[in-house]
Design a protein around this motif. Sequence first.
Motif, PDB file in Angstrom:
ATOM      1  N   GLY A  76      69.685 -39.010 116.709  1.00  0.00           N
ATOM      2  CA  GLY A  76      68.816 -37.943 117.196  1.00  0.00           C
ATOM      3  C   GLY A  76      69.088 -36.598 116.569  1.00  0.00           C
ATOM      4  N   SER A  77      69.546 -36.585 115.326  1.00  0.00           N
ATOM      5  CA  SER A  77      69.904 -35.315 114.671  1.00  0.00           C
ATOM      6  C   SER A  77      68.707 -34.386 114.474  1.00  0.00           C
ATOM      7  CB  SER A  77      70.571 -35.591 113.321  1.00  0.00           C
ATOM      8  OG  SER A  77      69.670 -36.256 112.462  1.00  0.00           O
ATOM      9  N   THR A  78      67.485 -34.908 114.495  1.00  0.00           N
ATOM     10  CA  THR A  78      66.298 -34.065 114.317  1.00  0.00           C
ATOM     11  C   THR A  78      65.708 -33.614 115.657  1.00  0.00           C
ATOM     12  OG1 THR A  78      64.874 -36.015 114.243  1.00  0.00           O
ATOM     13  CG2 THR A  78      65.692 -35.168 112.132  1.00  0.00           C
ATOM     14  N   LEU A  79      66.278 -34.018 116.762  1.00  0.00           N
ATOM     15  CA  LEU A  79      65.719 -33.712 118.081  1.00  0.00           C
ATOM     16  C   LEU A  79      66.055 -32.334 118.660  1.00  0.00           C
ATOM     17  CD1 LEU A  79      66.146 -37.134 119.906  1.00  0.00           C
ATOM     18  CD2 LEU A  79      64.045 -36.125 119.017  1.00  0.00           C
ATOM     19  N   PRO A  80      67.183 -31.675 118.340  1.00  0.00           N
ATOM     20  CA  PRO A  80      67.530 -30.436 119.037  1.00  0.00           C
ATOM     21  C   PRO A  80      66.456 -29.347 119.088  1.00  0.00           C
ATOM     22  CG  PRO A  80      69.458 -31.243 117.925  1.00  0.00           C
ATOM     23  CD  PRO A  80      68.310 -32.139 117.517  1.00  0.00           C
ATOM     24  N   PRO A  81      65.693 -29.044 118.022  1.00  0.00           N
ATOM     25  CA  PRO A  81      64.665 -28.006 118.184  1.00  0.00           C
ATOM     26  C   PRO A  81      63.621 -28.365 119.245  1.00  0.00           C
ATOM     27  CG  PRO A  81      65.036 -28.433 115.847  1.00  0.00           C
ATOM     28  CD  PRO A  81      65.786 -29.476 116.621  1.00  0.00           C
ATOM     29  N   LEU A  82      63.214 -29.618 119.286  1.00  0.00           N
ATOM     30  CA  LEU A  82      62.249 -30.076 120.280  1.00  0.00           C
ATOM     31  C   LEU A  82      62.862 -30.050 121.679  1.00  0.00           C
ATOM     32  CD1 LEU A  82      59.559 -31.380 121.109  1.00  0.00           C
ATOM     33  CD2 LEU A  82      60.564 -33.590 120.513  1.00  0.00           C
ATOM     34  N   LEU A  83      64.081 -30.525 121.809  1.00  0.00           N
ATOM     35  CA  LEU A  83      64.748 -30.544 123.113  1.00  0.00           C
ATOM     36  C   LEU A  83      64.948 -29.131 123.652  1.00  0.00           C
ATOM     37  CD1 LEU A  83      67.401 -33.344 122.510  1.00  0.00           C
ATOM     38  CD2 LEU A  83      65.225 -33.528 123.736  1.00  0.00           C
ATOM     39  N   ASP A  84      65.319 -28.203 122.775  1.00  0.00           N
ATOM     40  CA  ASP A  84      65.497 -26.808 123.209  1.00  0.00           C
ATOM     41  C   ASP A  84      64.189 -26.230 123.737  1.00  0.00           C
ATOM     42  OD1 ASP A  84      68.159 -26.907 122.513  1.00  0.00           O
ATOM     43  OD2 ASP A  84      67.876 -25.919 120.577  1.00  0.00           O
ATOM     44  N   ARG A  85      63.101 -26.499 123.029  1.00  0.00           N
ATOM     45  CA  ARG A  85      61.802 -25.978 123.470  1.00  0.00           C
ATOM     46  C   ARG A  85      61.380 -26.599 124.804  1.00  0.00           C
ATOM     47  NH1 ARG A  85      56.173 -25.624 120.105  1.00  0.00           N
ATOM     48  NH2 ARG A  85      55.009 -24.609 121.761  1.00  0.00           N
ATOM     49  N   LEU A  86      61.532 -27.906 124.938  1.00  0.00           N
ATOM     50  CA  LEU A  86      61.125 -28.562 126.177  1.00  0.00           C
ATOM     51  C   LEU A  86      62.043 -28.206 127.341  1.00  0.00           C
ATOM     52  CD1 LEU A  86      60.007 -32.048 124.861  1.00  0.00           C
ATOM     53  CD2 LEU A  86      58.615 -30.061 125.400  1.00  0.00           C
ATOM     54  N   GLN A  87      63.297 -27.908 127.041  1.00  0.00           N
ATOM     55  CA  GLN A  87      64.229 -27.475 128.079  1.00  0.00           C
ATOM     56  C   GLN A  87      63.746 -26.143 128.672  1.00  0.00           C
ATOM     57  OE1 GLN A  87      68.193 -26.696 126.620  1.00  0.00           O
ATOM     58  NE2 GLN A  87      69.114 -27.260 128.562  1.00  0.00           N
ATOM     59  N   ARG A  88      63.276 -25.242 127.805  1.00  0.00           N
ATOM     60  CA  ARG A  88      62.746 -23.957 128.275  1.00  0.00           C
ATOM     61  C   ARG A  88      61.429 -24.131 129.019  1.00  0.00           C
ATOM     62  NH1 ARG A  88      63.903 -22.567 122.979  1.00  0.00           N
ATOM     63  NH2 ARG A  88      61.682 -22.547 122.509  1.00  0.00           N
ATOM     64  N   ASP A  89      60.557 -25.030 128.513  1.00  0.00           N
ATOM     65  CA  ASP A  89      59.224 -25.218 129.086  1.00  0.00           C
ATOM     66  C   ASP A  89      59.226 -26.059 130.354  1.00  0.00           C
ATOM     67  OD1 ASP A  89      58.347 -23.804 126.912  1.00  0.00           O
ATOM     68  OD2 ASP A  89      57.436 -25.516 125.891  1.00  0.00           O
ATOM     69  N   GLY A  90      60.269 -26.848 130.576  1.00  0.00           N
ATOM     70  CA  GLY A  90      60.334 -27.707 131.744  1.00  0.00           C
ATOM     71  C   GLY A  90      59.467 -28.948 131.645  1.00  0.00           C
ATOM     72  N   ARG A  91      59.151 -29.373 130.445  1.00  0.00           N
ATOM     73  CA  ARG A  91      58.279 -30.538 130.266  1.00  0.00           C
ATOM     74  C   ARG A  91      59.081 -31.826 130.161  1.00  0.00           C
ATOM     75  NH1 ARG A  91      53.264 -28.636 126.660  1.00  0.00           N
ATOM     76  NH2 ARG A  91      52.787 -26.810 127.902  1.00  0.00           N
ATOM     77  N   ARG A  92      58.369 -32.933 130.312  1.00  0.00           N
ATOM     78  CA  ARG A  92      58.971 -34.261 130.228  1.00  0.00           C
ATOM     79  C   ARG A  92      58.794 -34.815 128.817  1.00  0.00           C
ATOM     80  NH1 ARG A  92      56.323 -33.116 134.588  1.00  0.00           N
ATOM     81  NH2 ARG A  92      57.234 -33.466 136.618  1.00  0.00           N
ATOM     82  N   LEU A  93      59.781 -35.586 128.359  1.00  0.00           N
ATOM     83  CA  LEU A  93      59.751 -36.113 126.997  1.00  0.00           C
ATOM     84  C   LEU A  93      60.164 -37.575 126.981  1.00  0.00           C
ATOM     85  CD1 LEU A  93      59.592 -35.661 123.858  1.00  0.00           C
ATOM     86  CD2 LEU A  93      62.045 -35.162 123.979  1.00  0.00           C
ATOM     87  N   LEU A  94      59.395 -38.353 126.222  1.00  0.00           N
ATOM     88  CA  LEU A  94      59.755 -39.730 125.920  1.00  0.00           C
ATOM     89  C   LEU A  94      59.870 -39.839 124.412  1.00  0.00           C
ATOM     90  CD1 LEU A  94      60.198 -42.711 126.618  1.00  0.00           C
ATOM     91  CD2 LEU A  94      57.715 -43.004 126.462  1.00  0.00           C
ATOM     92  N   VAL A  95      61.012 -40.295 123.935  1.00  0.00           N
ATOM     93  CA  VAL A  95      61.225 -40.516 122.503  1.00  0.00           C
ATOM     94  C   VAL A  95      61.097 -42.014 122.254  1.00  0.00           C
ATOM     95  CG1 VAL A  95      62.827 -40.298 120.573  1.00  0.00           C
ATOM     96  CG2 VAL A  95      62.756 -38.521 122.330  1.00  0.00           C
ATOM     97  N   LEU A  96      60.235 -42.374 121.311  1.00  0.00           N
ATOM     98  CA  LEU A  96      60.064 -43.771 120.927  1.00  0.00           C
ATOM     99  C   LEU A  96      60.666 -43.977 119.552  1.00  0.00           C
ATOM    100  CD1 LEU A  96      56.381 -44.461 122.020  1.00  0.00           C
ATOM    101  CD2 LEU A  96      58.486 -45.031 123.226  1.00  0.00           C
ATOM    102  N   VAL A  97      61.569 -44.946 119.439  1.00  0.00           N
ATOM    103  CA  VAL A  97      62.226 -45.279 118.183  1.00  0.00           C
ATOM    104  C   VAL A  97      61.804 -46.691 117.808  1.00  0.00           C
ATOM    105  CG1 VAL A  97      64.450 -45.525 117.026  1.00  0.00           C
ATOM    106  CG2 VAL A  97      64.193 -43.874 118.848  1.00  0.00           C
TER     107      VAL A  97
END
Length: 163
Positions: free
Chosen positions: A93-114
């Motif tokens: 998940g090395s490419t996930l931190p920018p997305l996770l940081d944004r969603l952490q601030r926004d309070g949204r739900r995330l599903l990652v599909l690999v």
Amino acid sequence: MIDTKVRRWLPTWFGGRRTPEVFRPRGTSSRVSRLAAQYDAEVDAALRRLWPKARIYHDREFTRDRADFLLVVRGRGVMIETKVKSDPGLFRGSTLPPLLDRLQRDGRRLLVLVNQGDPTPARDLINTKLGDRGRIVVWSGPHHDTDLRQAVEALLDQTTRHA
């Protein structure tokens, strides 16, 4: 034909880029880019199959801080990020931190599909940043639809919006 314009290739010698990242194709190689485009199409088809009345928005622009899909079911949304691995090893998940940081601030739900691999290190990263608002699932086709449905429904069933 050889490009003779010095101003075009000279900056690349000093670490410059010819094109901004937003215009580059998805992935790290053309093979991975083709796999990513195919995987996104398969995920889109699965979402339409599993939730035929849902609204599905697909972000066609490549960015690291926005999810690839927004699935809206019964008035509730889940962001869906797709990741393509060319090998069956660990997905960190090395490419996930920018997305996770944004969603952490926004309070949204995330599903990652690999598409393949062991997502345990990425699962730990998602749990640290998003807690119960994030999930990761290995989905490589219709035989994994049950896992996809369970993960999305678990995220949709959350009654409170987290801060």
